[in-house]
Write an enzyme that holds these catalytic residues in place. Sequence first.
Site, mmCIF file in Angstrom:
data_model
loop_
_atom_site.group_PDB
_atom_site.id
_atom_site.type_symbol
_atom_site.label_atom_id
_atom_site.label_comp_id
_atom_site.label_asym_id
_atom_site.label_seq_id
_atom_site.Cartn_x
_atom_site.Cartn_y
_atom_site.Cartn_z
ATOM 1 N N LYS A 185 24.076 86.279 -138.767
ATOM 2 C CA LYS A 185 25.448 86.692 -138.462
ATOM 3 C C LYS A 185 25.570 87.059 -136.985
ATOM 4 C CE LYS A 185 24.127 91.274 -139.983
ATOM 5 N NZ LYS A 185 24.053 92.177 -141.118
ATOM 6 N N TYR A 234 32.334 102.719 -107.806
ATOM 7 C CA TYR A 234 33.616 103.328 -108.153
ATOM 8 C C TYR A 234 33.520 104.841 -108.321
ATOM 9 C CZ TYR A 234 35.779 98.791 -109.164
ATOM 10 O OH TYR A 234 36.298 97.540 -109.081
HETATM 11 C C1 LIG Z 1 22.871 92.707 -141.403
HETATM 12 C C2 LIG Z 1 22.441 92.828 -142.788
HETATM 13 C C3 LIG Z 1 21.079 92.791 -143.130
HETATM 14 C C4 LIG Z 1 19.978 92.740 -142.118
HETATM 15 O O1 LIG Z 1 19.672 94.028 -141.669
HETATM 16 P P1 LIG Z 1 18.497 94.292 -140.621
HETATM 17 O O2 LIG Z 1 18.412 95.750 -140.507
HETATM 18 O O3 LIG Z 1 18.940 93.649 -139.347
HETATM 19 O O4 LIG Z 1 17.310 93.650 -141.168
HETATM 20 C C5 LIG Z 1 20.753 92.775 -144.467
HETATM 21 N N1 LIG Z 1 21.715 92.840 -145.424
HETATM 22 C C6 LIG Z 1 23.026 92.926 -145.118
HETATM 23 C C7 LIG Z 1 24.019 93.003 -146.226
HETATM 24 C C8 LIG Z 1 23.435 92.928 -143.803
HETATM 25 O O5 LIG Z 1 24.729 93.020 -143.513
#
Ligand SMILES: *Cc1c(COP(=O)(O)O)cnc(C)c1O
Length: 822
Positions: free
Chosen positions: A491, A717
């Site tokens: 993702k 800045y």
């Molecule tokens: C993002 C996600 C993971 C992965 O989590 P990590 O801590 O990056 O391993 C697993 N399950 C779900 C439902 C997620 O949204």
Amino acid sequence: MYTVNDIAAILNTQPTSGGDSIVEILLTDSRRLIIPETTLFFTIQGPVQSANKHVKSLYDQGVKSFVVDKTFQDAAQCPDASFIFVDDTLLALQKVATAHRNKFTLPVIGITGSNGKTIVKEWLDFLLNDSFQVVKSPKSYNSQVGVPLSIWQITATHTLGVFEAGISEMNEMERLNAVIRPDICVVTSIGESHALGFSSLAVKIDEKLKLCKDASLLIYGANDNLLHQRVDAFKAIHPNLKTINWGNDPSFDVYVEDVQVMDNSTAIKIVSNNISHSYTIPFVDRASISNAVTCICVLKHLQIPVEFIKERLHHLPTVEMRLEMMQGINNCSVINDSYVNDLTSLGVALDNLEKQNQHTKRTVILSDMFQLRKDKETTYRYVAALINKRNITKLIGVGPDISAHKELFKVPDAQFYNSTNDLIIDLPNLSFQNEIILVKGARTFEFEKIVALLEFQTHDAVFEINLNALKHNLRFFQQKLQRTKLMAMVKAFSYGTGSFEIANILQHAKVDYLAVAYPDEGVELRSAGVTLPIMVMNTEEAGFKNIVKYSLEPEIYSLRLAKIFISYLESRSIQAYPVHLKLDTGMHRLGFEKQDLNQLFAVLKNTASIKIQSVFTHLAGSDDETFDAFTNEQSSLFVEMCNDIESAIGYSFIRHISNSAAITRHSDLNFDMARLGIGLYGLDPDPNISKKLMQVGTLRTTISQIRNVKTGDTVGYNRQGKVEKDSVIATIRIGYADGYPRSLGNGKGSVWVNGELAPVIGNVCMDMTMIDVTGINAKEGDSVILFGPQLSVATVAKNANTIAYEILTGISQRIKRVYYDE
Ligand SMILES: *Cc1c(COP(=O)(O)O)cnc(C)c1O
């Protein structure tokens, strides 16, 4: 020349049948098949998967000779093949290589050490190939499998062998020594790296020194005290071993008297046998200086004239071990492999090209080969076999030799040029468009000029993604999981690292599932040729059309979503569409709670349109001991709910709960599948795990300007960067619009410049940041690392008061991603 019978004789056995076939190629990786008729395949068993399953498919492709172990039972399926049965196929491969090695009397140099093996090997080849016919390990083939395959390349025409030996555990060197049997041993630096398999550094050194057990000479750097001591101890047991040591003590055999680092080169003054000479190399870093001194010691021992050594050292090449992929002009992708060209690395590069599915057209730009197999004719027959069996649309050959063999290539569109310059002149007429281009050439062809013309230039900041590190991390978790399936979380652009580039690798490495957050991310992967099942975690009605059109599998997290998706499917008469049920066991984000299940069952009872592929829940605190009791409650509730679901729907499904941290921290919760996210990218909350992983991303940029700023002045800045003493300030090309957090301003963050940390001074601007480089050797144009293996993204995140996930996913899309394989 060997027949299958000859190989069997080396292994003190006989083949099951046949045995007259010629063996030219030893194969251990089924994907690297070139010429089936003369290939002998060894089933080297992997930690996760057995190699036995490749036998039948290789047989179908024409391979007829195999070395297998007793676990292989499918010989009957391959009627006219010869099988050599052995107890241990790896040992058999090594024995065959040893027998081959023993047929030749050429001098052999064996190189070991923690770092620098490949560079020293490549430099020795560069420095010695005028005086010898050198045969060397391809790339960094230095493992238990790589060494025998390297040795197998020796032919009667070679006059010098240069081979690497790499070990990661006890008792490995003895086996490599038997295969290489070097006359001269070279130990490059001994670092802490890979110390894992050894109880101490001294033990590791002793193990490495076993490479010189039967050698006549050992060359090593004696500035390393421990190495020096261990060598002395080793010599006490092996009195015939001579040594040449070097370092900055006049008592050493080769005394490095002075090192002058200049802008782009270093002068090294060396005294040996009371004669002093100065050598200049085109590098300034310490590792290159040691590697060059090591090479000088070898050359002197081989009695290469000093003037020749001096002249050659001036031109020492950069040894690029990486294969880079970058965005090219006209929507192309370019793989830059413009440093070496031999048959092995060509095979690897073509495999890599084949994994890329994002463009329909595949183009190869290929130079002449210098490492020949027998003669030119045979060599180009191999090259053509490698190219022809792949799906390549366009071949551009550069050089007189490849042009002379053009009739061997069966590619729809093939063009040949005599020189790189001829190609460059014609480049505009070739109208590259939406294709993937592999640029593969021997160093002398200077193909980097072609790459520069094909590369899409944007921003100086780049996010470099080490695909090798990604594969390493994946293997680490695959080994932990054994039979548990693995879903890779890609993702948010694979946590910022890329989309199809990463998914392609994961697909090739045989993960079971991918998961994305939104349907569009899944569509992008499908459009780039990713065929793995893809779960989509956040689907809405507007996304249903693409979900179905691109065979994406939605997560169903509520009754409302279940109902509208079912009615969408029913209106199109779709049956048994795979979905994933999300349960809320305490995270309170998305999912069904226990009291919602009966309503869900009522809906499911009346439809055949969906099939529950998996049921899962997400842990709220799997990385933290404080929440272990809660994690166990979540898990018990999960099991209870899964059991209810299974009895209500009457079939079973994949159960999964673990994210990265849970895979190792709660291995009892891995069930049927684990969802690997951040770990894949090299991060883990447990320092013991994270040190076994490799950082995948390096964010780097360059210095645009350097100035002196006086005490009392301010930088940036709102005059926040107060200069307390006269300082040197550099402006670098990256800002918060690129995802470099503004919270790192005013000394909270630091960046890595030429081996040192430079703090951020003043506020981070939109596109630029100022850093304090007082006392650091830095000049305009120098590279700056914002995070990477040297400066972990976890540290940067901590300084910015956030977590690594946010830093990685926040790197803006205007920063070019460059992919490489080491
Ligand atoms: C993002 C996600 C993971 C992965 O989590 P990590 O801590 O990056 O391993 C697993 N399950 C779900 C439902 C997620 O949204």
